[in-house]
Design an enzyme around this catalytic site. Structure first.
Site, PDB file in Angstrom:
ATOM      1  N   ALA A  45       0.858  -1.184   0.033  1.00 18.65           N
ATOM      2  CA  ALA A  45      -0.369  -0.240   0.318  1.00 18.65           C
ATOM      3  C   ALA A  45       0.584   1.257  -0.101  1.00 18.65           C
ATOM      4  O   ALA A  45       0.654   2.131  -1.206  1.00 18.65           O
ATOM      5  CB  ALA A  45      -1.180  -0.052   1.089  1.00 18.65           C
ATOM      6  N   HIS A 267      -7.017 -18.101   9.691  1.00 18.90           N
ATOM      7  CA  HIS A 267      -6.348 -18.722   8.901  1.00 18.90           C
ATOM      8  C   HIS A 267      -6.454 -19.974   9.036  1.00 18.90           C
ATOM      9  O   HIS A 267      -6.003 -20.399   9.953  1.00 18.90           O
ATOM     10  CB  HIS A 267      -5.147 -18.104   8.126  1.00 18.90           C
ATOM     11  CG  HIS A 267      -4.968 -18.515   6.499  1.00 18.90           C
ATOM     12  ND1 HIS A 267      -4.962 -19.678   6.338  1.00 18.90           N
ATOM     13  CD2 HIS A 267      -5.190 -17.897   5.430  1.00 18.90           C
ATOM     14  CE1 HIS A 267      -4.694 -19.480   5.042  1.00 18.90           C
ATOM     15  NE2 HIS A 267      -4.996 -18.905   4.417  1.00 18.90           N
ATOM     16  N   ARG A 338     -11.949 -18.357   4.634  1.00 17.22           N
ATOM     17  CA  ARG A 338     -11.187 -19.066   5.461  1.00 17.22           C
ATOM     18  C   ARG A 338     -12.128 -19.075   6.901  1.00 17.22           C
ATOM     19  O   ARG A 338     -11.623 -19.896   8.003  1.00 17.22           O
ATOM     20  CB  ARG A 338     -10.652 -17.401   5.868  1.00 17.22           C
ATOM     21  CG  ARG A 338      -9.620 -17.427   4.705  1.00 17.22           C
ATOM     22  CD  ARG A 338      -8.551 -16.476   4.650  1.00 17.22           C
ATOM     23  NE  ARG A 338      -7.498 -16.806   3.204  1.00 17.22           N
ATOM     24  CZ  ARG A 338      -7.132 -16.065   3.083  1.00 17.22           C
ATOM     25  NH1 ARG A 338      -6.891 -14.828   3.807  1.00 17.22           N
ATOM     26  NH2 ARG A 338      -5.948 -16.310   2.435  1.00 17.22           N
ATOM     27  N   HIS A 420      -3.942 -14.365  11.238  1.00 17.00           N
ATOM     28  CA  HIS A 420      -3.719 -13.984   9.755  1.00 17.00           C
ATOM     29  C   HIS A 420      -3.345 -12.341   9.445  1.00 17.00           C
ATOM     30  O   HIS A 420      -2.273 -12.270   9.226  1.00 17.00           O
ATOM     31  CB  HIS A 420      -3.946 -15.266   9.119  1.00 17.00           C
ATOM     32  CG  HIS A 420      -3.658 -14.808   7.640  1.00 17.00           C
ATOM     33  ND1 HIS A 420      -2.353 -14.797   7.827  1.00 17.00           N
ATOM     34  CD2 HIS A 420      -4.281 -14.398   6.630  1.00 17.00           C
ATOM     35  CE1 HIS A 420      -2.132 -14.959   6.029  1.00 17.00           C
ATOM     36  NE2 HIS A 420      -3.094 -14.483   5.441  1.00 17.00           N
ATOM     37  N   GLU A 444      -3.557  -2.695   5.033  1.00 16.82           N
ATOM     38  CA  GLU A 444      -4.364  -3.525   5.868  1.00 16.82           C
ATOM     39  C   GLU A 444      -4.640  -2.451   7.554  1.00 16.82           C
ATOM     40  O   GLU A 444      -5.379  -3.076   8.243  1.00 16.82           O
ATOM     41  CB  GLU A 444      -3.553  -4.713   6.637  1.00 16.82           C
ATOM     42  CG  GLU A 444      -3.947  -5.554   7.021  1.00 16.82           C
ATOM     43  CD  GLU A 444      -3.327  -7.036   7.591  1.00 16.82           C
ATOM     44  OE1 GLU A 444      -2.230  -7.165   6.828  1.00 16.82           O
ATOM     45  OE2 GLU A 444      -3.553  -7.103   8.392  1.00 16.82           O
TER      46      GLU A 444
HETATM   47  C1  LIG Z   1       1.911 -15.442   5.382  1.00 18.72           C
HETATM   48  C2  LIG Z   1       0.957 -13.882   4.949  1.00 18.72           C
HETATM   49  C3  LIG Z   1       0.703 -14.607   3.511  1.00 18.72           C
HETATM   50  C4  LIG Z   1       0.240 -13.846   3.347  1.00 18.72           C
HETATM   51  N1  LIG Z   1      -0.755 -13.799   1.869  1.00 18.72           N
HETATM   52  C5  LIG Z   1      -1.404 -13.073   0.861  1.00 18.72           C
HETATM   53  C6  LIG Z   1      -2.034 -13.733  -0.712  1.00 18.72           C
HETATM   54  O1  LIG Z   1      -1.131 -14.390  -1.057  1.00 18.72           O
HETATM   55  N2  LIG Z   1      -2.873 -12.384  -1.094  1.00 18.72           N
HETATM   56  C7  LIG Z   1      -3.003 -11.662  -0.465  1.00 18.72           C
HETATM   57  O2  LIG Z   1      -3.913 -10.381  -0.424  1.00 18.72           O
HETATM   58  N3  LIG Z   1      -2.510 -11.040   1.215  1.00 18.72           N
HETATM   59  C8  LIG Z   1      -2.050 -11.882   1.225  1.00 18.72           C
HETATM   60  N4  LIG Z   1      -1.979 -11.673   2.344  1.00 18.72           N
HETATM   61  C9  LIG Z   1      -2.028 -10.712   2.699  1.00 18.72           C
HETATM   62  C10 LIG Z   1      -1.303  -9.379   3.375  1.00 18.72           C
HETATM   63  O3  LIG Z   1       0.299  -9.783   2.126  1.00 18.72           O
HETATM   64  C11 LIG Z   1      -1.004  -7.646   4.111  1.00 18.72           C
HETATM   65  O4  LIG Z   1      -2.324  -7.611   4.000  1.00 18.72           O
HETATM   66  C12 LIG Z   1      -0.300  -7.229   3.112  1.00 18.72           C
HETATM   67  O5  LIG Z   1       0.694  -7.286   2.435  1.00 18.72           O
HETATM   68  C13 LIG Z   1      -0.598  -5.514   3.656  1.00 18.72           C
HETATM   69  O6  LIG Z   1       0.410  -5.075   2.861  1.00 18.72           O
HETATM   70  P1  LIG Z   1       0.277  -2.831   3.743  1.00 18.72           P
HETATM   71  O7  LIG Z   1       1.193  -1.996   3.193  1.00 18.72           O
HETATM   72  O8  LIG Z   1      -0.883  -2.739   4.003  1.00 18.72           O
HETATM   73  O9  LIG Z   1       1.398  -3.512   5.109  1.00 18.72           O
HETATM   74  P2  LIG Z   1       2.996  -3.948   5.162  1.00 18.72           P
HETATM   75  O10 LIG Z   1       3.127  -4.869   4.111  1.00 18.72           O
HETATM   76  O11 LIG Z   1       2.853  -4.394   6.536  1.00 18.72           O
HETATM   77  O12 LIG Z   1       3.316  -2.402   5.485  1.00 18.72           O
HETATM   78  C14 LIG Z   1       3.853  -1.812   6.821  1.00 18.72           C
HETATM   79  C15 LIG Z   1       4.571  -1.466   6.368  1.00 18.72           C
HETATM   80  O13 LIG Z   1       4.892   0.304   7.359  1.00 18.72           O
HETATM   81  C16 LIG Z   1       5.787   0.233   7.686  1.00 18.72           C
HETATM   82  N5  LIG Z   1       5.411   0.789   9.284  1.00 18.72           N
HETATM   83  C17 LIG Z   1       4.881  -0.147  10.376  1.00 18.72           C
HETATM   84  N6  LIG Z   1       4.764   1.282  10.872  1.00 18.72           N
HETATM   85  C18 LIG Z   1       5.421   1.712  11.354  1.00 18.72           C
HETATM   86  C19 LIG Z   1       5.819   3.152  11.655  1.00 18.72           C
HETATM   87  N7  LIG Z   1       5.496   3.386  13.034  1.00 18.72           N
HETATM   88  N8  LIG Z   1       6.828   3.700  11.262  1.00 18.72           N
HETATM   89  C20 LIG Z   1       7.141   3.385  10.407  1.00 18.72           C
HETATM   90  N9  LIG Z   1       6.994   2.991   9.067  1.00 18.72           N
HETATM   91  C21 LIG Z   1       6.187   1.459  10.156  1.00 18.72           C
HETATM   92  C22 LIG Z   1       6.399  -1.045   7.659  1.00 18.72           C
HETATM   93  O14 LIG Z   1       7.919  -1.063   7.684  1.00 18.72           O
HETATM   94  C23 LIG Z   1       6.106  -1.619   6.315  1.00 18.72           C
HETATM   95  O15 LIG Z   1       7.102  -1.367   5.594  1.00 18.72           O
HETATM   96  C24 LIG Z   1      -0.750 -12.409   3.649  1.00 18.72           C
HETATM   97  C25 LIG Z   1      -0.476 -12.191   4.757  1.00 18.72           C
HETATM   98  C26 LIG Z   1       0.834 -13.350   5.089  1.00 18.72           C
HETATM   99  C27 LIG Z   1       0.818 -13.172   6.736  1.00 18.72           C
END
Ligand SMILES: Cc1cc2nc3c(=O)[nH]c(=O)nc-3n(C[C@H](O)[C@H](O)[C@H](O)COP(=O)(O)OP(=O)(O)OC[C@H]3O[C@@H](n4cnc5c(N)ncnc54)[C@H](O)[C@@H]3O)c2cc1C
Length: 658
Positions: A45, A267, A338, A420, A444
């Protein structure tokens, strides 16, 4: 009781989005105004949003806690990303993806948001292909698809078992272009500690340079948080160890509403817990449910023998196996959503049919598909997942183990449900703006699209939809006004006060000088969460859980030991701050679960179930988004309701049986 409005433009759903897009054209997407945006997070994101905003001409400050954006938790995503391309010609459409997502979320998502998500899903695939993301392809060159839970079509695009990593590399290359162009300034190993509010608007953040311990002030015209979910409140989860909810909780403390915190996804296909020294659980991708069949023994004596280790799964013949998902849900079988699959596994294990020494596991078996398709095809599809399973358990699911009546039986995996994903998150309106003007939440960490249960492969879709296609446009409606405002100085008293409070909080934690480590308290919190706020919840259990959390929080405040100082790198201090916020989060999950006297999606209240053990919703009283407003430490937060309005989809009881 306060009621809020999500600011959705009027009109039937498809029309709304068209009007909305027309409105966007009023804003010049290549504007060259000197407007600064802070994007916190570089997961799918955050990286996609920062890259897009940079490309559009904004000056972006982008932070992450890891040493590289490529290490965000998003790389863990294995199975795939949904889109309504209908390459299989199996009847998929934008409407069908929209419908499946709303139904999968147990009719607790905001309808218009989900429609928009389904509509932009196809653009995401085009965008990622253009970036060079190596999606799996058919022999003829067409992108390949597989099925995920809650859908009867094949709409999941994937890159072997590393979809998240490949998508993140795509987003990272776009981000790097903008870094090179000078539009994005990247701060790795920087953690946001607080959001700064000036005259009621988010105007900046206080961040900590994690390697030096120095606090740094950043000001901007808007702040976007993309900091992931709160699954690690439960200590053991499939999330990366560094995942935390501190940024979101800080925003909540400063007045951002937190929506639907009780909607936590458990999950069904994770490697079972195997000991008390474990700090992480491993997910086996949902994609495995395309070809793997889930079962437990039919006979209780077989289950007992498996638990005692006197029998192995492959010694149990076909007629003595209970493929309980196929039995209970013939229309969707092993591909039920799930929440349904997790509860069904728990039900079997609670009845004594668990298959490992703890009685808390079921089999995921590839014998039938290997016999039908051959091991080579199965290895092509799931090779890296089989290898990962072997590395952790020393058992290779592709090894033939037995032959009964001419049928070959392969070694089955053992799986059990685990925490999960978190559907709840910071409340956002249709434009992804929180209840604090100028503060946006994406990916997320917001609550927006999944209702009470997320369908597999929809998190990556939502994160990238938010980052590439929604936020870069909607934020301009806010920023259009900001052009006339001077950028605020970080010398303002609001920045100084926020920084002082962060500093004082670090001193407080360092000066407790008690006897317990952060991890020991976090593990105890995780036990409380799993036992009282986990897969099956009751009013009594939730009250007990809350009481225990209060007691443990007192222990944290009086008996915590954090070694070292606040100068330089101090991982224990950072973890202590995260744990402080996990306490706030855990209590919020419990409050929300206690207030919602119904079962829906990932929130299962044992008092509210049908005779067959299915979730029993109460649409008359709980058809709303539950938003919580912070009222100070130790006080109960206030519940504010956003009523849900469905125009395109009929709200009904979920049915995966026929
Ligand atoms: C094992 C696993 C497998 C998955 N497989 C799938 C799949 O196949 N398909 C699917 O759709 N979803 C899947 N998911 C869910 C999906 O991966 C996540 O929901 C999604 O990647 C979240 O993306 P995001 O960018 O919101 O957050 P994240 O990828 O969690 O990134 C968070 C970011 O915020 C930063 N951050 C956090 N707190 C701070 C702070 N206080 N200050 C500065 N930076 C901060 C971190 O450094 C990171 O860069 C899976 C999840 C898991 C755990």
């Amino acid at each position: 009781m306060k009621v809020i409005d999500s600011k959705i433009p009027a009109g039937p759903v498809p029309e709304k989005w068209k009007e909305y897009k027309a409105h966007q054209r009023l804003v010049n997407p290549k504007n060259k105004l000197k407007l600064d945006v802070i994007v916190v997070g570089t997961g799918l994101a955050g990286a996609s949003a920062a890259a897009s905003l940079g490309e559009m001409g904004f000056n972006v400050i982008n932070l992450c806690i890891q040493d590289s954006p490529r290490r965000a938790h998003s790389i863990a995503a294995q199975g795939g990303i949904n889109a309504a391309k209908c390459y299989q010609n199996d009847g998929d459409s934008v409407y069908r993806l929209f419908y499946d997502t709303v139904k999968g979320g147990d009719y607790r998502a905001r309808e218009a948001n989900v429609y928009r998500l389904a509509e932009v899903s196809n653009n995401i695939i085009d965008q990622c292909v253009a970036q060079g993301v190596p999606f799996a392809r058919e022999y003829g060159g067409m992108l390949a698809n597989r099925s995920f839970g809650g859908a009867q079509v094949s709409r999941t695009f994937y890159a072997k078992g590393q979809t998240g990593q490949q998508l993140l590399l795509g987003a990272y290359s776009s981000l790097s272009c903008q870094v090179q162009a000078g539009k994005v300034k990247l701060y790795t190993r920087y953690e946001m500690e607080d959001v700064v509010i000036v005259d009621g608007r988010a105007r900046g953040i206080i961040a900590k340079d994690l390697t030096t311990g120095k606090l740094v002030r950043f000001s901007a015209n808007a702040v976007v948080i993309a900091t992931g979910g709160y699954g690690n409140t439960y200590f053991l989860s499939t999330n990366a160890m560094g995942c935390n909810c501190s940024a979101a909780v800080q925003c909540y403390r400063k007045g951002a509403y937190f929506a639907n915190p009780s909607y936590v996804q458990i999950h069904p296909t994770c490697i079972p817990v195997h000991g008390d020294k474990q700090s992480k659980l491993t997910l086996m991708s949902e994609s495995l449910r395309n070809d793997g069949r889930i079962w437990v023994p039919k006979k209780i004596e077989d289950a007992k023998a498996l638990q005692q280790g006197t029998k192995q799964g492959w010694e149990i013949p076909e007629e003595d196996r209970d493929y309980y998902l196929e039995r209970r849900y013939p229309a969707f079988g092993n591909l039920v959503p799930r929440d349904v699959a997790s509860r069904a596994a728990k039900e079997r294990c609670d009845k004594g049919f668990g298959v490992n020494n703890t009685g808390l596991a079921v089999f995921l078996d590839f014998s039938e598909s290997i016999n039908r398709l051959g091991i080579d095809v199965i290895m092509q599809r799931y090779g890296n997942l089989f290898e990962m399973y072997e590395e952790i358990t020393d058992l290779f699911p592709g090894d033939v183990a037995n032959e009964i009546n001419g049928v070959k039986y392969y070694k089955p995996m053992m799986i059990y449900p685990a925490i999960h994903y978190t559907m709840g998150g910071i409340w956002v309106d249709y434009e992804l703006q929180t209840s604090i003007p100028g503060l946006f939440a994406i990916g997320e960490c917001n609550f927006s699209d999944h209702g009470a249960n997320r369908l597999g492969a929809s998190a990556l879709m939502q994160g990238l939809a938010d980052g590439y296609f929604v936020l870069p446009y909607t934020i301009q409606n806010y920023l259009a006004d900001q052009a006339v405002w001077p950028k605020v100085s970080t010398d303002l008293p609001e920045f100084a006060e926020a920084e002082k409070a962060v500093d004082a909080e670090q001193d407080r934690l360092l000066n407790i000088k008690g006897k317990r480590s952060v991890d020991s308290i976090h593990k105890e919190l995780g036990h409380i969460m799993w036992e009282y706020v986990g897969m099956g919840r009751t009013a009594e259990g939730l009250k007990t859980g809350l009481k225990k959390m209060h007691e443990l929080e007192k222990e944290f405040d009086t008996n915590l030991f954090v070694p070292g100082t606040k100068e330089g790198l101090n991982i224990e201090l950072d973890k202590a701050i995260h744990l402080r916020d996990f306490f706030t989060m855990g209590q919020l999950v419990a409050f929300d679960a206690l207030s919602r006297n119904e079962s829906c999606g990932g929130h299962f209240r044992e008092e509210y179930q049908t005779e067959e053990g299915e979730a029993k919703r109460d649409d008359e009283n709980y058809f709303y988004v539950g938003c919580w407003e912070y009222k100070g430490k130790g006080n109960e937060p206030e519940l504010i309701k956003e009523p849900l309005e469905y125009e395109a989809i009929k709200v009904q009881t979920r049915n995966y049986k026929n």
